[in-house]
Design an enzyme around this catalytic site. Structure first.
Site, PDB file in Angstrom:
ATOM      1  N   GLY A  21     -27.790 -23.142 -56.379  1.00  0.00           N
ATOM      2  CA  GLY A  21     -27.240 -22.006 -55.442  1.00  0.00           C
ATOM      3  C   GLY A  21     -28.624 -21.563 -54.639  1.00  0.00           C
ATOM      4  N   ALA A  22     -29.546 -22.611 -54.149  1.00  0.00           N
ATOM      5  CA  ALA A  22     -30.798 -22.180 -53.843  1.00  0.00           C
ATOM      6  C   ALA A  22     -30.939 -22.000 -52.314  1.00  0.00           C
ATOM      7  CB  ALA A  22     -31.867 -23.617 -54.196  1.00  0.00           C
ATOM      8  N   GLY A  25     -29.760 -15.969 -50.541  1.00  0.00           N
ATOM      9  CA  GLY A  25     -29.926 -14.793 -51.551  1.00  0.00           C
ATOM     10  C   GLY A  25     -31.022 -14.928 -52.579  1.00  0.00           C
ATOM     11  N   GLY A  27     -31.145 -17.096 -54.947  1.00  0.00           N
ATOM     12  CA  GLY A  27     -31.650 -18.475 -55.225  1.00  0.00           C
ATOM     13  C   GLY A  27     -32.765 -19.098 -54.189  1.00  0.00           C
ATOM     14  N   ASN A 100     -28.380 -20.085 -61.419  1.00  0.00           N
ATOM     15  CA  ASN A 100     -28.349 -19.141 -60.364  1.00  0.00           C
ATOM     16  C   ASN A 100     -27.019 -19.124 -59.589  1.00  0.00           C
ATOM     17  OD1 ASN A 100     -29.222 -16.986 -58.314  1.00  0.00           O
ATOM     18  ND2 ASN A 100     -28.713 -18.900 -57.177  1.00  0.00           N
ATOM     19  N   THR A 121     -17.504 -21.260 -61.980  1.00  0.00           N
ATOM     20  CA  THR A 121     -18.839 -21.405 -61.047  1.00  0.00           C
ATOM     21  C   THR A 121     -19.957 -20.873 -61.960  1.00  0.00           C
ATOM     22  OG1 THR A 121     -17.377 -21.543 -59.169  1.00  0.00           O
ATOM     23  CG2 THR A 121     -19.779 -20.853 -58.946  1.00  0.00           C
ATOM     24  N   SER A 150     -25.829  -9.860 -64.756  1.00  0.00           N
ATOM     25  CA  SER A 150     -25.511  -8.661 -63.789  1.00  0.00           C
ATOM     26  C   SER A 150     -25.393  -7.559 -64.543  1.00  0.00           C
ATOM     27  CB  SER A 150     -24.194  -9.478 -63.020  1.00  0.00           C
ATOM     28  OG  SER A 150     -23.976  -8.187 -62.239  1.00  0.00           O
ATOM     29  N   TYR A 169      -4.729 -11.628 -63.746  1.00  0.00           N
ATOM     30  CA  TYR A 169      -6.186 -11.630 -62.934  1.00  0.00           C
ATOM     31  C   TYR A 169      -6.586 -10.440 -62.305  1.00  0.00           C
ATOM     32  CZ  TYR A 169      -9.844 -13.301 -59.831  1.00  0.00           C
ATOM     33  OH  TYR A 169     -11.030 -13.634 -59.154  1.00  0.00           O
TER      34      TYR A 169
END
Length: 312
Positions: A21-22, A25, A27, A100, A121, A150, A169
């Site tokens: 996820g670079a 944000g 990443g 990340n 994910t 987090s 959910y």
């Protein structure tokens, strides 16, 4: 107090890192920071066009940056396996793996592997990726795995009877569950690596409250208030990346630490070693989660010798 900062990091020419996820944000800022100290960074992203744009932005700031794009979809276990094989065909070592990539409070979705999207994910994809890359991590001196948790890890628990929304959910609870799972994994992985004699350490980090695109799925009432609240409670993605960068680069760390902001409630501030909720430290829960995770992703860590973790 003499806080850690990126300018305290030594030059790391010759080191190789993967950041999932670079392209945006935390990443993106992590990638930029690692490149600034000479590390070659593999930008592991699902959207290569966005990743290329991010790469060019970094190169404008740092023309010497060593950046390579590789495609990965963390919500697809076959893609994770393909990425790992491609990486190992091109590189014989890995110094830093930054787990990340993530999604936050998404609407209910199942993946191709029949997993709930946030758990797939944020957690299961990274659990598999790390295991597949153990052999190349072992080929580096004191290599590191950094898992992003987090503040949300404190909101919930691991619901083993509903890991993938079989019985309902709640997007907030599933986000919390995924980030608690990442933290439990980080702690448990370091214990296992030390016990088995690997020259690899595992760390966890969190960015506090950082203003990134993950905020797009917040409840409408919170989005409405965010222009007022965010400047007070949050910090930039660049500052939010500092705990991750410290976990990657600080040579005084021993392994197994959790790094986050120093300020009130860990919302923002300098990167320091922080504590976590009791749920993240329960040994029985950690062992159960590990066993269940191996079964779900069909991969067994440390199956034979310490340099041959094979698929089960």
């Amino acid at each position: 107090m003499n806080f850690w900062s990126l300018n305290k990091a030594k030059n790391k020419e010759g080191k190789i890192a993967i950041v999932t996820g670079a392209n945006n944000g935390i990443g993106y800022e992590t990638t930029k920071g690692l490149a600034s100290v000479g590390i070659e960074v593999i930008m592991a992203c699902r959207d290569l066009k966005k990743a290329e744009n991010a790469k060019q932005k970094i190169l404008k700031l740092n023309p010497e940056a060593k950046l390579k794009l590789m495609e990965i979809h963390l919500d697809n276990l076959a893609s994770v396996r393909s990425f790992a094989e491609e990486f190992k065909s091109q590189y014989d070592k890995l110094d830093i793996l930054v787990n990340n990539a993530g999604v936050m409070m998404t609407t209910y979705q199942k993946t191709k592997d029949d997993l709930e999207l946030q758990m797939a994910t944020n957690y299961f994809g990274h659990f598999l990726l790390t295991g597949l890359l153990i052999p190349v991590l072992e080929n580096s001196f004191r290599s590191r795995v950094i898992s992003l948790s987090s503040l949300a890890h404190k909101w919930g628990d691991i619901h083993f009877d509903n890991l993938n929304a079989e019985k309902g959910y709640d997007r907030r609870q599933f986000y919390a569950q995924s980030k608690l799972a990442c933290l439990i994994f980080a702690y448990q992985l370091d214990k296992k690596l030390v016990k088995k004699g690997y020259d690899i350490h595992s760390y966890a980090a969190h960015p506090g409250v950082s203003n990134t695109n993950l905020m797009q799925n917040l409840p409408k009432w919170l989005k409405f208030l965010s222009p007022v609240l965010m400047p007070i409670l949050s910090q930039s993605a660049e500052k939010g990346a500092l705990p991750i960068l410290r976990a990657c680069l600080d040579e005084t760390l021993n392994g197994g630490e959790y790094i986050g902001p120093s300020g009130t409630k860990q919302y923002k501030g300098h990167p320091v070693i922080v504590d976590s909720d009791y749920n993240s430290k329960e040994d029985d829960k950690a062992k159960k989660l590990w066993k269940v995770s191996e079964a779900i992703v069909n991969f067994k860590y440390f199956q034979n010798s310490k340099d041959k973790a094979k698929a089960s």
